[in-house]
Design an enzyme around this catalytic site. Structure first.
Site: not given
Ligand code: NDP
Length: 453
Positions: A43, A48, A51, A178, A182, A437, A442
């Site tokens: 984080c 976080c 980012k 996510y 982002e 307002h 709102e």
């Molecule tokens: P996520 O789990 O959110 O997303 C992973 C993405 O990668 C999905 O779209 C998935 O597709 C895709 N994917 C998985 N495997 C493959 C593959 N073999 N080939 C192509 N695409 C693939 O992970 P992130 O890495 O984005 O983030 C990790 C975690 O960190 C998040 O889940 C979140 O909990 C946390 N985070 C939170 C944030 C916040 O609170 N703002 C900011 C950043 C991270 P599919 O959906 O089809 O499975």
């Protein structure tokens, strides 16, 4: 003489580990924490915090454009300097690392800058020394995972994206979660030609469908190039340029490729495989509501346990764990329902509770209230950015079971709405609340006619 060297030995000084160590020490427990990388974990160092700083930086681009309609004339076109942002960020994270160090020190926690290995139920090996503890807490978090394809050695992960030596003029991110949305937004805002490649038909799987569609349209309007239903087949490096071939036959030339394809628990070398600690099907550590693994003296929490990978969840788990194990006042199980979350794509998403699809499956009869509008600021800025607000109501009980927003500062707005949703307030309570307002928020208390049922 005490039976063990420590009452609690924490492995991993990220959000969960540090909070657990400090809170346990405050109960009088003798606590040590081992960390071989940076204090504050993902984080603070590569998640976080940096980012959000980069997201602020990216928002200035639009702010400069928006200001003209309000009478501001910039002497020349603003230029972005990556090195300034990166190096100011590095200095700020260093400051935060220092704060974490002092927090642990002031709490009386012994900090050991080394990687620890669990040897048995009550012993860890660290720096070649054997130390014992009544409880061992594994809070080692996760690590980015990159899929296998030819040329994946040219891909960077979210640990490396913040400190790139050169600003990528053309940037590509693989994934639809996510981190992908982002960073596609951040680099687009900073001035890169930005591409997002996602294997499915629509990104942000699991979020409300209307929110996902609205976000897709807004990101497109801002200039992010979205490539859905395709993935990376191969990457070839030609000099400094990366030639990316997609499975749909398209080829893109970019300067950096980020894989944002999920994270895996960081268990390698920790010794737990030799102790037969039970795992969940995704390889994360299985824990009960007291955060005990299948070996009751070995505890675990945060990302390594496979719950929602969110800092505030790890913090809440840490405080719960301490109350269970270090006080005579054990709490009830932590409530994982209605955890609000924000995605810092541009515009931001804020969400709490159920999506429309989940609510229809759970309750059958629902009422959906939506407001899709041009924020007042953009009447003069000329920007075509729109804002979506949405309430999902269980028709029988009148309870608001979901609230969603896509728009400026959506996380800030939904954080407050989350209290009402968690408290189980009804749509009539929202209606009885007099708005502030003029604000965008709102709308959440003035939507009277359902958009659909
Ligand atoms: P996520 O789990 O959110 O997303 C992973 C993405 O990668 C999905 O779209 C998935 O597709 C895709 N994917 C998985 N495997 C493959 C593959 N073999 N080939 C192509 N695409 C693939 O992970 P992130 O890495 O984005 O983030 C990790 C975690 O960190 C998040 O889940 C979140 O909990 C946390 N985070 C939170 C944030 C916040 O609170 N703002 C900011 C950043 C991270 P599919 O959906 O089809 O499975």
């Amino acid at each position: 003489m005490a039976e063990y060297d420590y009452d609690l030995f924490v492995i991993g000084a990220g959000s969960g580990g540090v909070r657990a160590a400090r809170t346990a020490a405050a109960t009088g427990a003798r606590v040590a924490i081992a960390e071989d990388r940076y204090l504050g974990g993902t984080c603070v160092n590569v998640g976080c915090v940096p980012k959000k700083l980069y997201s602020y930086a990216a928002h200035f681009h639009e702010a400069f454009d928006d200001s003209a309609g309000f009478g501001w004339q910039l002497p020349e076109a603003p230029r972005f300097d990556w090195a300034t942002l990166r190096d100011n960020k590095i200095a700020e994270i260093k400051r935060l690392n220092g704060i974490y160090n002092r927090l642990l020190d002031n709490a009386g926690v012994t900090l050991i800058n080394a990687r620890a290995k669990v040897v048995d139920d009550h012993r860890v090996e660290v720096n070649g020394e054997m130390l014992s503890a009544e409880k061992i807490l594994v809070a080692v978090g996760g690590w980015p995972w990159i899929p296998d394809f030819p040329g994946n050695e040219h891909v960077i992960d979210s640990n490396r994206v913040f400190d790139l030596a050169e600003f990528p003029r053309r940037f590509l991110v693989l994934g639809g979660g996510y981190i992908a949305v982002e960073f596609a937004s951040i680099f687009n805002g900073l001035g890169s030609e930005s591409h997002l490649v996602y294997r499915g038909a629509l990104f942000l799987r699991g979020f409300d469908h209307e929110v996902r569609e609205f976000t897709r349209d807004e990101m497109c309007k801002k200039g992010v190039n979205l490539h859905f239903e395709t993935t990376i087949e191969a990457i070839e490096k030609q000099g400094d340029v990366l030639q990316v071939t997609l499975t749909n036959g398209e080829t893109l030339e970019v300067d950096a490729v980020l894989a944002a394809t999920g994270r895996r628990p960081q268990l390698a070398g920790l010794g737990l495989d030799q102790l037969d600690v039970a795992l969940n099907s995704d390889g994360t550590l299985k824990v009960n509501e007291r955060y005990e693994t299948s070996i009751p003296s070995i505890l675990a929490l945060g990302d390594v346990t496979g719950g929602p990978e969110l800092t505030p969840v790890a913090l809440a788990e840490a405080m719960h764990m301490v109350q269970h194990h270090f006080t005579s006042n054990p709490p009830g199980p932590l409530d994982y329902q209605n955890i609000a979350t924000a995605v810092f794509c541009h515009p931001n998403i804020g969400t709490v509770g159920l999506s429309e699809e989940e609510a229809r499956a759970d309750f059958g009869e629902v009422r959906i209230y939506t407001a899709d509008f041009r924020p007042m600021k953009h009447t003069l800025s000329g920007s075509d950015e729109r804002c979506l607000m949405k309430l999902v109501v269980d028709d029988t009980s009148d309870r608001v079971v979901g609230a969603h927003m896509v728009g400026e500062e959506a996380g800030e707005v939904i954080q407050a709405i989350a209290i009402a949703v968690r408290a189980g307030l009804r749509k009539t309570d929202f209606d009885a609340t007099i708005g502030i307002h003029p604000t965008g928020a709102e709308e959440f208390v003035t939507m009277r006619t359902p958009s659909r049922r």
